[in-house]
Enzyme design. Structure first.
Site, PDB file in Angstrom:
ATOM      1  N   GLU A 242       3.562 -12.044  -5.424  1.00  0.00           N
ATOM      2  CA  GLU A 242       2.438 -12.191  -6.358  1.00  0.00           C
ATOM      3  C   GLU A 242       2.762 -11.728  -7.778  1.00  0.00           C
ATOM      4  O   GLU A 242       2.005 -11.974  -8.710  1.00  0.00           O
ATOM      5  CB  GLU A 242       1.219 -11.414  -5.829  1.00  0.00           C
TER       6      GLU A 242
ATOM      7  N   CYS B 178       5.119  -6.391   1.739  1.00  0.00           N
ATOM      8  CA  CYS B 178       5.515  -4.988   1.563  1.00  0.00           C
ATOM      9  C   CYS B 178       4.954  -4.115   2.702  1.00  0.00           C
ATOM     10  O   CYS B 178       5.375  -4.254   3.836  1.00  0.00           O
ATOM     11  CB  CYS B 178       5.097  -4.496   0.179  1.00  0.00           C
ATOM     12  N   TYR B 179       3.966  -3.284   2.432  1.00  0.00           N
ATOM     13  CA  TYR B 179       3.375  -2.476   3.511  1.00  0.00           C
ATOM     14  C   TYR B 179       2.830  -3.390   4.617  1.00  0.00           C
ATOM     15  O   TYR B 179       2.989  -3.099   5.806  1.00  0.00           O
ATOM     16  CB  TYR B 179       2.252  -1.608   2.938  1.00  0.00           C
TER      17      TYR B 179
ATOM     18  N   LYS C 191     -12.781 -14.296 -15.030  1.00  0.00           N
ATOM     19  CA  LYS C 191     -13.316 -14.749 -16.321  1.00  0.00           C
ATOM     20  C   LYS C 191     -12.994 -16.224 -16.610  1.00  0.00           C
ATOM     21  O   LYS C 191     -13.851 -16.972 -17.074  1.00  0.00           O
ATOM     22  CB  LYS C 191     -12.704 -13.889 -17.426  1.00  0.00           C
TER      23      LYS C 191
ATOM     24  N   ASP D 288     -20.243 -14.220 -19.798  1.00  0.00           N
ATOM     25  CA  ASP D 288     -20.664 -13.845 -18.441  1.00  0.00           C
ATOM     26  C   ASP D 288     -22.187 -13.761 -18.327  1.00  0.00           C
ATOM     27  O   ASP D 288     -22.793 -14.382 -17.456  1.00  0.00           O
ATOM     28  CB  ASP D 288     -20.086 -12.481 -18.030  1.00  0.00           C
TER      29      ASP D 288
ATOM     30  N   GLY E  87       0.832  -1.201   0.000  1.00  0.00           N
ATOM     31  CA  GLY E  87       0.000   0.000   0.000  1.00  0.00           C
ATOM     32  C   GLY E  87       0.862   1.243   0.000  1.00  0.00           C
ATOM     33  O   GLY E  87       2.057   1.165   0.297  1.00  0.00           O
TER      34      GLY E  87
ATOM     35  N   HIS F 122       7.349  -8.635  -3.374  1.00  0.00           N
ATOM     36  CA  HIS F 122       6.016  -8.983  -3.884  1.00  0.00           C
ATOM     37  C   HIS F 122       6.021 -10.373  -4.523  1.00  0.00           C
ATOM     38  O   HIS F 122       6.321 -10.506  -5.706  1.00  0.00           O
ATOM     39  CB  HIS F 122       5.567  -7.947  -4.923  1.00  0.00           C
TER      40      HIS F 122
END
Ligand code: XMP
Length: 509
Positions: A172, A84-85, A365, A227, A57, A170
């Site tokens: 991710e 991180c944050y 999706k 969708d 963040g 990070h």
């Protein structure tokens, strides 16, 4: 409620990717924005979770803004992973020292793993290159915590305190070596079962629609995309004849639509009614140039038409194919009902009268495609590339007119034909034409011509959250360009968009 990992979003740009990774690893996960969510809701979500990941963040932890949240996680004894944050926040609340880093780290950074026997680093080598993005750093670990990794700018690049872990980098982000492995290891430490399969949710989704609508009537707005078709078919299972599926003909569909879709939908038992409203859309879009304004105007007219159709049938619910990326953008919450009385997704105006039923709002999706496949949505629809809600209106820069729609529709049909003739449709996420606001000079039939510039876009993606450009063969691009210029009146030039997302978006508007 199924077992889930809660990802607390502290405003980091990669927070949604954490959820994505956890789900890829077979565990259900949801993102919850910390700012703007009531403490009670946060508490409940934390209590219900098997483990909590705290995202990055933009704030500095010494502002103390989120201490309370960190304390709740610690007091609840939840396994946690700070990123991180989130790493700095946990370290500080546990008594560590966080301050300006001696050397801020941005981008690829070398990290040394000091505790390779810790299960978090199982199968991870000692020196790795990771993605960092921070000005502050944990300078001293909390008393009693162990330092697991270091980097030049981060004396505590990773720490462990009981069942709480923090990493400065990070995991991710794809640029981080062993990023997915680290998250996988953490999930093993948490001990959560890898049972998340979106397609197994069909029964629950049908029940939740039935419960939401009760004895009422619902309309479903179907576009022929995966969708809305999947949402409508689920609702059909739940409601039978109490579902009224409609296709709105707004005059902005790509070539062959909406009738191509209508036929397919009828084949799978969705007896859609086509509501013709093109004049209204063109009238309302007259003079509208700003992309966001276009979306709002489109959304407003769409809403009006839907409200009228609903009124004719005495329906008070609207089934929509909203999916998770849309919800993330509008600040979704776990545990909230599948009905919202108003929302800002897809441009529906505030004060919209129908109650929304959005069974797919927690799915990406690719997950929706798996559900679609389970309930028998035809392959042609499952594989169909996404069309934005406002359709060709956002693929025409500047004012939308019938003439321009014809131009972009024809150019788009050529892009599709040529790409599909090469058999590339399953490898590409989207491919389409955009009518730009530029004009250029050309020569047509020995005469100077001054006309439109069409842009061709083709991208590869898993879920549209990020995308890379498709490296189409020159011969194919040349064929597309020459066909568009010769077959579409008014077009003198074709350009190919070679920008990835980020920094660009997939659509031009
Ligand atoms: P962007 O352009 O944001 O698009 O990278 C990501 C994906 O979303 C689709 N898209 C939309 N879908 N209403 C929709 O239902 C919209 O206003 C809209 N805008 C973009 C886009 O086609 C891509 O697949």
């Amino acid at each position: 409620m199924i077992d889930y990992i809660l990802v607390l979003d502290f405003g980091g740009q990669y927070a949604h990717l954490i959820v994505r990774r956890v789900r890829e690893l077979g565990v259900y996960s949801e993102l919850l924005s910390v700012d703007g969510t009531q403490l009670e809701v946060l508490k409940e979500a934390i209590r219900g979770a098997r483990g909590v990941i705290l995202s990055g963040g933009p704030s500095s932890v010494w502002e103390g803004k989120h201490d309370e949240i960190a304390r709740i996680i610690i007091e609840e004894g939840k396994p946690a992973l700070g990123i991180c944050y989130g790493h700095q926040l946990l370290a500080r609340v546990l008594g560590g020292v966080v301050d300006k880093a001696r050397k801020p780290e941005f981008g690829p950074t070398i990290v040394s793993i000091k505790a390779r026997d810790d299960p978090l680093f199982n199968g991870i080598i000692e020196t790795i290159v990771v993605w960092m993005s921070h000005n502050d750093a944990v300078l001293e670990p909390p008393p009693g915590a162990s330092i697991l990794a270091v980097s030049q700018g981060s004396p505590v690049a990773a720490f462990k305190y009981g069942n709480i872990y923090g990493v400065q980098w990070h995991p991710e982000v794809v640029h981080t070596m062993f990023g997915l492995k680290l998250i996988d290891n953490w999930l093993k430490i948490v001990g959560v079962e890898r049972s998340w399969k979106p397609e197994d949710m069909v029964g629950k989704l049908v029940d939740s629609i039935r419960e939401a609508v009760g004895d009422g009537l619902a309309i479903a707005a179907v576009s022929g995309g995966v969708d809305s078709t999947t949402a409508a078919l689920l609702a059909k299972r739940a409601l039978g004849d109490r579902l009224i599926p409609v296709v709105i003909d707004h005059g902005l569909h790509p070539a062959g639509e909406p009738w191509g879709s209508v036929e397919l939908l009828r084949k799978v038992g969705l007896d859609v009614k086509v509501v013709k409203a093109d004049d209204r859309f063109f009238e309302a879009l007259k003079g509208v140039v700003d992309p966001e304004e276009k979306r709002r105007v489109f959304g407003r007219v769409y809403a009006e038409v839907l409200e009228e159709v609903a009124e004719q049938h005495g329906a008070e619910y609207l089934v929509q194919g909203t999916i998770y990326p849309d919800v993330i953008e509008s600040g979704g919450r776990p545990g909230s009902s599948i009905i919202k009385t108003h929302h800002n997704v897809a441009g529906l105006p505030r004060g919209f009268k129908l109650k929304l039923v959005e069974p797919l709002k927690w799915f990406y999706k690719d997950e929706v495609r798996r559900i679609a496949s389970r309930i028998g949505v035809p392959k042609e629809i499952i594989r169909r590339q996404p069309i934005p809600g406002p359709a060709l209106a956002v693929r025409i820069e500047g004012e939308v007119t019938r003439e321009k729609v014809e131009v972009v529709r024809k150019a788009d049909a050529i892009v599709r034909e040529e790409i599909e003739a090469e058999g590339l449709q399953d490898r590409l996420w989207q491919y389409f034409a955009v009518l730009t606001a530029s004009k250029a000079t050309g020569v047509k039939g020995d005469r100077r011509a001054y006309g439109y510039v069409v842009a061709v876009r083709a991208v590869i993606s898993v879920d549209a959250m990020t995308a890379s450009i498709a490296r189409l063969k020159w011969e194919l691009l040349e064929r597309i360009a020459s066909r568009i210029v010769s077959e579409v009146p008014g077009v003198v030039r074709v350009v190919y968009d070679i920008t990835s997302k980020p920094p660009a978006t997939i659509e031009w508007e």
